[in-house]
Design a protein around this motif. Structure first.
Motif, PDB file in Angstrom:
ATOM      1  N   SER A  56      45.325 -46.320  32.084  1.00 35.94           N
ATOM      2  CA  SER A  56      45.664 -45.623  30.825  1.00 35.94           C
ATOM      3  C   SER A  56      44.886 -44.487  30.953  1.00 35.94           C
ATOM      4  O   SER A  56      45.118 -43.667  29.870  1.00 35.94           O
ATOM      5  CB  SER A  56      45.442 -46.651  29.744  1.00 35.94           C
ATOM      6  OG  SER A  56      44.139 -47.047  29.702  1.00 35.94           O
ATOM      7  N   LEU A  57      43.718 -44.302  31.633  1.00 36.80           N
ATOM      8  CA  LEU A  57      42.899 -43.183  31.522  1.00 36.80           C
ATOM      9  C   LEU A  57      43.894 -41.702  31.772  1.00 36.80           C
ATOM     10  O   LEU A  57      43.474 -40.828  31.082  1.00 36.80           O
ATOM     11  CB  LEU A  57      41.787 -43.115  32.451  1.00 36.80           C
ATOM     12  CG  LEU A  57      40.920 -41.937  32.790  1.00 36.80           C
ATOM     13  CD1 LEU A  57      40.306 -41.514  31.580  1.00 36.80           C
ATOM     14  CD2 LEU A  57      40.029 -42.203  33.864  1.00 36.80           C
ATOM     15  N   ILE A  58      44.664 -42.190  32.638  1.00 39.25           N
ATOM     16  CA  ILE A  58      45.806 -40.770  32.823  1.00 39.25           C
ATOM     17  C   ILE A  58      46.274 -40.253  31.562  1.00 39.25           C
ATOM     18  O   ILE A  58      46.345 -39.228  31.434  1.00 39.25           O
ATOM     19  CB  ILE A  58      46.822 -41.265  34.022  1.00 39.25           C
ATOM     20  CG1 ILE A  58      45.966 -41.801  35.358  1.00 39.25           C
ATOM     21  CG2 ILE A  58      47.739 -40.016  34.300  1.00 39.25           C
ATOM     22  CD1 ILE A  58      47.059 -42.057  36.449  1.00 39.25           C
ATOM     23  N   ASP A  59      46.827 -41.187  30.868  1.00 34.81           N
ATOM     24  CA  ASP A  59      47.510 -40.974  29.542  1.00 34.81           C
ATOM     25  C   ASP A  59      46.568 -40.201  28.824  1.00 34.81           C
ATOM     26  O   ASP A  59      46.898 -39.244  28.018  1.00 34.81           O
ATOM     27  CB  ASP A  59      48.144 -41.972  29.147  1.00 34.81           C
ATOM     28  CG  ASP A  59      49.428 -42.676  29.835  1.00 34.81           C
ATOM     29  OD1 ASP A  59      50.000 -41.880  30.388  1.00 34.81           O
ATOM     30  OD2 ASP A  59      49.580 -43.894  29.630  1.00 34.81           O
ATOM     31  N   LYS A  60      45.494 -40.870  28.579  1.00 30.99           N
ATOM     32  CA  LYS A  60      44.430 -40.371  27.603  1.00 30.99           C
ATOM     33  C   LYS A  60      43.957 -38.867  28.297  1.00 30.99           C
ATOM     34  O   LYS A  60      43.622 -37.917  27.317  1.00 30.99           O
ATOM     35  CB  LYS A  60      43.218 -41.319  27.682  1.00 30.99           C
ATOM     36  CG  LYS A  60      43.386 -42.529  26.743  1.00 30.99           C
ATOM     37  CD  LYS A  60      42.545 -43.394  27.274  1.00 30.99           C
ATOM     38  CE  LYS A  60      42.516 -44.925  26.664  1.00 30.99           C
ATOM     39  NZ  LYS A  60      41.427 -45.976  26.609  1.00 30.99           N
ATOM     40  N   ILE A  61      43.728 -38.551  29.393  1.00 29.98           N
ATOM     41  CA  ILE A  61      43.208 -37.327  29.845  1.00 29.98           C
ATOM     42  C   ILE A  61      44.570 -36.270  29.619  1.00 29.98           C
ATOM     43  O   ILE A  61      44.272 -35.116  29.219  1.00 29.98           O
ATOM     44  CB  ILE A  61      42.926 -37.233  31.329  1.00 29.98           C
ATOM     45  CG1 ILE A  61      41.464 -38.020  31.455  1.00 29.98           C
ATOM     46  CG2 ILE A  61      42.818 -35.832  31.903  1.00 29.98           C
ATOM     47  CD1 ILE A  61      40.840 -38.039  32.683  1.00 29.98           C
ATOM     48  N   THR A  62      45.720 -36.796  30.146  1.00 32.23           N
ATOM     49  CA  THR A  62      46.929 -35.814  30.018  1.00 32.23           C
ATOM     50  C   THR A  62      47.266 -35.321  28.570  1.00 32.23           C
ATOM     51  O   THR A  62      48.097 -34.531  28.436  1.00 32.23           O
ATOM     52  CB  THR A  62      48.070 -35.970  30.932  1.00 32.23           C
ATOM     53  OG1 THR A  62      48.267 -37.586  30.334  1.00 32.23           O
ATOM     54  CG2 THR A  62      47.872 -36.291  32.399  1.00 32.23           C
ATOM     55  N   ALA A  63      46.596 -36.244  27.391  1.00 30.00           N
ATOM     56  CA  ALA A  63      46.772 -35.955  26.099  1.00 30.00           C
ATOM     57  C   ALA A  63      46.043 -34.976  25.630  1.00 30.00           C
ATOM     58  O   ALA A  63      46.137 -34.186  24.182  1.00 30.00           O
ATOM     59  CB  ALA A  63      46.796 -37.200  25.445  1.00 30.00           C
ATOM     60  N   VAL A  64      45.093 -34.269  26.414  1.00 28.19           N
ATOM     61  CA  VAL A  64      44.012 -33.381  25.834  1.00 28.19           C
ATOM     62  C   VAL A  64      44.897 -32.006  25.943  1.00 28.19           C
ATOM     63  O   VAL A  64      45.640 -31.801  26.539  1.00 28.19           O
ATOM     64  CB  VAL A  64      42.816 -33.256  26.727  1.00 28.19           C
ATOM     65  CG1 VAL A  64      42.166 -34.432  26.698  1.00 28.19           C
ATOM     66  CG2 VAL A  64      43.086 -32.689  28.075  1.00 28.19           C
ATOM     67  N   ASN A  65      44.320 -31.068  24.941  1.00 25.23           N
ATOM     68  CA  ASN A  65      44.814 -29.792  24.821  1.00 25.23           C
ATOM     69  C   ASN A  65      44.467 -28.981  26.031  1.00 25.23           C
ATOM     70  O   ASN A  65      43.456 -28.846  26.174  1.00 25.23           O
ATOM     71  CB  ASN A  65      44.396 -28.971  23.468  1.00 25.23           C
ATOM     72  CG  ASN A  65      45.030 -29.942  22.306  1.00 25.23           C
ATOM     73  OD1 ASN A  65      46.034 -30.154  22.278  1.00 25.23           O
ATOM     74  ND2 ASN A  65      44.169 -29.907  21.174  1.00 25.23           N
TER      75      ASN A  65
END
Length: 222
Positions: free
Chosen positions: A184-193
């Motif tokens: 889930s770290l991938i989703d969290k990082i790719t959600a940053v601006n």
């Protein structure tokens, strides 16, 4: 002569068995968005050992994830500008010979080394990326095979259809590990601006550590 051949074959067999029984090494990547655990592949020993060496030296802790492209990759380590042709490399920065193993492919969560367009497809030792990617249809995979002259196994096709990844990078970049916990770290990082080039508005630092067998067992169990 026959005895020599038998001894040689026995030696090769023992080495193959020893290689297959070698335990994998694991590393932990921590960021402001969370953490993940990565298994390093024994099939890519040059890249594995390079990553472990730099991790133990604390090299990656001084770098960031500087290029974040949703549905493609999360890239960190060193920026492209640090290894442009004509620039002097630091001692830690060098080129690694490609270790392209067909069975190790760019599914979501795969970890691979970056490079430029050098003909030998050598990797840059301090730049790596984590695959995000997307899902693909069989027709799309057929097109990738035709364009890049690459063949996907039925198992790989199934993963690309269901889990996703970046199949067009297969056979061109060395995959040396994969996330085994904390996907889930991938989703969290790719959600940053990020800006139009994928550079994040706020620094995405990283802390990378090599896990001991005991630490690995504990973190994978929980």
């Amino acid at each position: 002569m026959a005895k020599r051949i038998i001894l040689l074959l026995s030696f090769i067999t023992l080495n193959v068995v020893a290689f297959s029984q070698q335990k994998n090494r694991y590393i932990k990547i921590e960021t402001p968005q969370g953490w993940c655990v990565v298994k390093l592949y024994n099939e890519t020993p040059v890249h594995r050992d390079n990553f472990i060496k730099l991790t133990k030296a604390g090299y990656f802790n001084k770098t960031t994830f500087n290029r974040i492209l949703k549905n493609f990759v999360v890239q960190g380590g060193d920026q492209d500008s640090l290894y442009e042709k004509g620039k002097k490399l630091n001692p830690e920065q060098k080129w690694l010979p490609a270790e392209l193993v067909p069975a190790l492919f760019h599914h979501r969560g795969a970890v691979a080394m970056g490079r430029d367009d050098n003909p030998s497809q050598s990797s840059f030792s301090t730049q790596f990326y984590i695959v995000d990617g997307k899902t693909w249809t069989d027709d799309q995979l057929d097109m990738v095979e035709q364009k890049y002259h690459y063949h996907f196994t039925p198992e790989q096709r199934n993963v690309y259809r269901t889990v996703g990844g970046t199949p067009f990078l297969d056979g061109h970049y060395t995959v040396f590990g994969e996330i085994v916990k904390g996907m889930s770290l991938i989703d969290k990082i790719t959600a940053v601006n990020v800006d139009k080039n994928g550079n994040p508005d706020n620094t995405v630092w990283m802390k990378v550590t090599v896990l001991s067998p005991g630490q690995t067992k504990a973190v994978l169990k929980n």
